[in-house]
Design an enzyme around this catalytic site. Structure first.
Site, PDB file in Angstrom:
ATOM      1  N   TYR A  41       1.100   8.534  15.395  1.00 14.82           N
ATOM      2  CA  TYR A  41       2.298   7.678  15.517  1.00 14.82           C
ATOM      3  C   TYR A  41       3.573   8.484  15.790  1.00 14.82           C
ATOM      4  O   TYR A  41       4.666   7.925  15.724  1.00 14.82           O
ATOM      5  CB  TYR A  41       2.544   6.897  14.214  1.00 14.82           C
ATOM      6  CG  TYR A  41       1.318   6.240  13.631  1.00 14.82           C
ATOM      7  CD1 TYR A  41       0.722   5.145  14.250  1.00 14.82           C
ATOM      8  CD2 TYR A  41       0.772   6.701  12.435  1.00 14.82           C
ATOM      9  CE1 TYR A  41      -0.399   4.543  13.699  1.00 14.82           C
ATOM     10  CE2 TYR A  41      -0.348   6.098  11.881  1.00 14.82           C
ATOM     11  CZ  TYR A  41      -0.927   5.016  12.522  1.00 14.82           C
ATOM     12  OH  TYR A  41      -2.026   4.422  11.980  1.00 14.82           O
ATOM     13  N   GLY A 101       0.849  -1.194   0.000  1.00 13.63           N
ATOM     14  CA  GLY A 101       0.000   0.000   0.000  1.00 13.63           C
ATOM     15  C   GLY A 101       0.875   1.231   0.000  1.00 13.63           C
ATOM     16  O   GLY A 101       0.973   1.981  -0.958  1.00 13.63           O
ATOM     17  N   ARG A 102       1.595   1.395   1.118  1.00 14.82           N
ATOM     18  CA  ARG A 102       2.390   2.597   1.328  1.00 14.82           C
ATOM     19  C   ARG A 102       3.427   2.820   0.220  1.00 14.82           C
ATOM     20  O   ARG A 102       3.609   3.939  -0.237  1.00 14.82           O
ATOM     21  CB  ARG A 102       3.124   2.479   2.674  1.00 14.82           C
ATOM     22  CG  ARG A 102       3.765   3.764   3.129  1.00 14.82           C
ATOM     23  CD  ARG A 102       4.662   3.514   4.342  1.00 14.82           C
ATOM     24  NE  ARG A 102       4.056   2.749   5.394  1.00 14.82           N
ATOM     25  CZ  ARG A 102       3.454   3.280   6.475  1.00 14.82           C
ATOM     26  NH1 ARG A 102       3.385   4.581   6.626  1.00 14.82           N
ATOM     27  NH2 ARG A 102       2.936   2.498   7.405  1.00 14.82           N
ATOM     28  N   CYS A 120      -8.322  22.095  18.510  1.00 13.19           N
ATOM     29  CA  CYS A 120      -8.118  22.483  19.903  1.00 13.19           C
ATOM     30  C   CYS A 120      -7.527  21.362  20.738  1.00 13.19           C
ATOM     31  O   CYS A 120      -8.154  20.879  21.692  1.00 13.19           O
ATOM     32  CB  CYS A 120      -9.441  22.968  20.474  1.00 13.19           C
ATOM     33  SG  CYS A 120     -10.049  24.343  19.502  1.00 13.19           S
ATOM     34  N   GLU A 121      -6.372  20.894  20.347  1.00 10.52           N
ATOM     35  CA  GLU A 121      -5.623  19.895  21.116  1.00 10.52           C
ATOM     36  C   GLU A 121      -4.151  20.166  20.879  1.00 10.52           C
ATOM     37  O   GLU A 121      -3.763  20.435  19.736  1.00 10.52           O
ATOM     38  CB  GLU A 121      -5.871  18.465  20.595  1.00 10.52           C
ATOM     39  CG  GLU A 121      -7.264  17.990  20.700  1.00 10.52           C
ATOM     40  CD  GLU A 121      -7.367  16.480  20.495  1.00 10.52           C
ATOM     41  OE1 GLU A 121      -6.358  15.766  20.656  1.00 10.52           O
ATOM     42  OE2 GLU A 121      -8.469  16.038  20.178  1.00 10.52           O
TER      43      GLU A 121
END
Ligand code: LLP
Length: 421
Positions: A318, A277-278, A346-347
């Protein structure tokens, strides 16, 4: 190699200047290069040349229909893990005969849907799944082609959240128990054993874990044949890593990975399936964003941009690194200053990079995250009621919006207020 280069001081996707797409689509957006997707697919084809094989693109990495059709038209198969992904692959024109169905928790409904629609093979991950699949297939007058995904207990040496081949992980059937489960499978009325499947993790940057896992699969295949099973396919999973920075050591190339496949399982005469995939999509995509404000904090500078953790989750999820580059090429020798690149959510977790060296940038200027074509748009959400980030596909000197940004009306229209309110 990818097709995102500066030309005349402006970052291009193939022959299209990024600012031209930004002016038409607005930021943030993902942009993919057809030429890069095709190039990466062909690298695997070359790596496996001479061996009967099928390259099944892992739809989870990038499930946009236009991306799937680009690869499907080149002959790719698809690796799907849900009914939704199965239907995406089919909608992109990929026949069931080129689709493998993986996943540790396929539901009865999903098994039935894929059986009815046509499927190359189910990669079965547990005894209960095997028995249910047999029951469902038999009730439909079918026999389901299966490989058992075995867990080889090999350390993939990657991020713990994406390592899947150790015995403590939820995936696969412990390899020590595999012969017994194959014996059960062969006796079930709705099951047709066709192969063995393994997948040990993602973003692998060394070949040795592959070598160990494929070696164990070869050993198991010989034992299963001795037990009387016809093993004609080996699905070796995905997982080949990509470079996320231009400075770090280059992960192995498909050709070297292909060599490991030849050395470990090449003599078995099986058709080889892989599920990358990647490697195919990762460096075929950018996430493009604009600067909202440059804010001076206490001893820190914050570059606040209009993309956020909901658009590209990998850094917050990650701790992943993505190279960030200005769309307008900085002049040679221009001074770089460090800043924290953050989104509007807002984190504090909505931080893409800390103390990243970038040239001075101000309101409205464009920047691009590299290596964002895999596990980017597919992991996006509308957290903070931010519209789902749109996607664009470039081919040569033209581009098309392949998923439009939803309007606020569309977003509001998805909710229903019950009559009692
Ligand atoms: N096959 C199976 C059964 C898989 O579980 C996966 C990925 C693949 C193939 C494709 O692996 P690839 O060639 O892309 O490494 N969201 C994470 C990655 C999760 C990978 C999950 N499984 C990230 O952003 O790093």
């Amino acid at each position: 190699m990818d097709h995102f280069l500066y030309r005349g001081g402006v970052l291009h996707a193939e022959d299209v200047p990024i600012p031209e797409i930004a002016a038409s689509v607005g930021t943030p957006f993902y942009v993919y290069s057809t030429a890069t997707l095709a190039r990466h697919y062909r690298l695997f084809q070359e790596a496996l040349a001479g061996l009967p094989h099928l390259i099944c693109f892992a739809v989870k990495a990038n499930g946009n229909l236009a991306v799937l059709k680009t690869l499907g038209d080149l002959g790719a198969g698809m690796d799907v893990v849900s009914a939704g992904e199965y239907l995406r692959a089919r909608a992109a024109g990929v026949p069931g005969s080129r689709i493998v169905f993986s996943g540790v928790g396929k539901t009865r409904g999903e098994l039935r849907l894929a059986l009815a629609g046509g499927i190359r093979q189910f990669n079965v991950e547990s005894e209960p799944e095997l028995r249910a699949l047999s029951e469902i297939a038999a009730s439909m007058g079918l026999r389901a082609p299966i490989a058992l995904r075995v867990n080889p207990d090999v350390d993939a040496k990657t991020h713990e959240k994406i390592a899947t081949g150790k015995s403590e992980n939820k995936f696969g059937i412990p390899i020590a128990r595999a012969r017994a489960v194959y014996a059960e499978a062969a006796a079930l009325p709705g099951i047709d054993v066709v192969g063995v499947d393994v997948h040990i993790g993602s973003q692998l940057t060394e070949l040795d874990p592959f070598r160990q896992a494929f070696g164990k699969v070869a050993e198991l295949t010989r034992a299963l044949r001795a037990d009387g099973h016809v093993i004609r396919r080996l699905d070796l999973g995905g997982g080949l890593g990509i470079p996320y920075t231009r400075s770090n050591e280059a992960p192995p190339l498909p050709l070297d990975y292909g060599q490991v496949i030849r050395e470990t399982v090449g003599a078995l005469g099986c058709e080889i399936e892989i599920e990358p995939g990647r490697f195919i999509a990762g460096n075929a995509g950018l996430l493009v964003a604009s600067v909202i404000w440059l804010k001076e904090g206490e001893g820190r500078r914050f570059l606040i941009i209009d993309a956020a953790m909901n658009d590209l989750a990998r850094p917050s999820m990650y701790g992943a690194h993505h190279d960030i580059v200005p769309v307008l090429e900085p002049a040679a020798g221009v001074e770089h200053a460090t800043c924290d690149v953050v989104g509007p959510v807002c984190e504090t977790g909505d931080t893409f990079a800390r103390a990243r060296a970038l040239p001075a940038m101000g309101e409205g200027e464009l920047l691009a995250f590299r290596s964002a074509g895999a596990y980017g748009a597919v992991m996006a959400s509308e957290y903070n009621a931010r519209p789902l980030v749109p996607e664009v596909l470039v081919r040569g000197d033209h581009f098309a919006v392949i998923r439009a940004r939803p309007s606020y009306d569309e977003m509001l229209g998805r909710d229903t207020i019950p009559a009692w309110l």
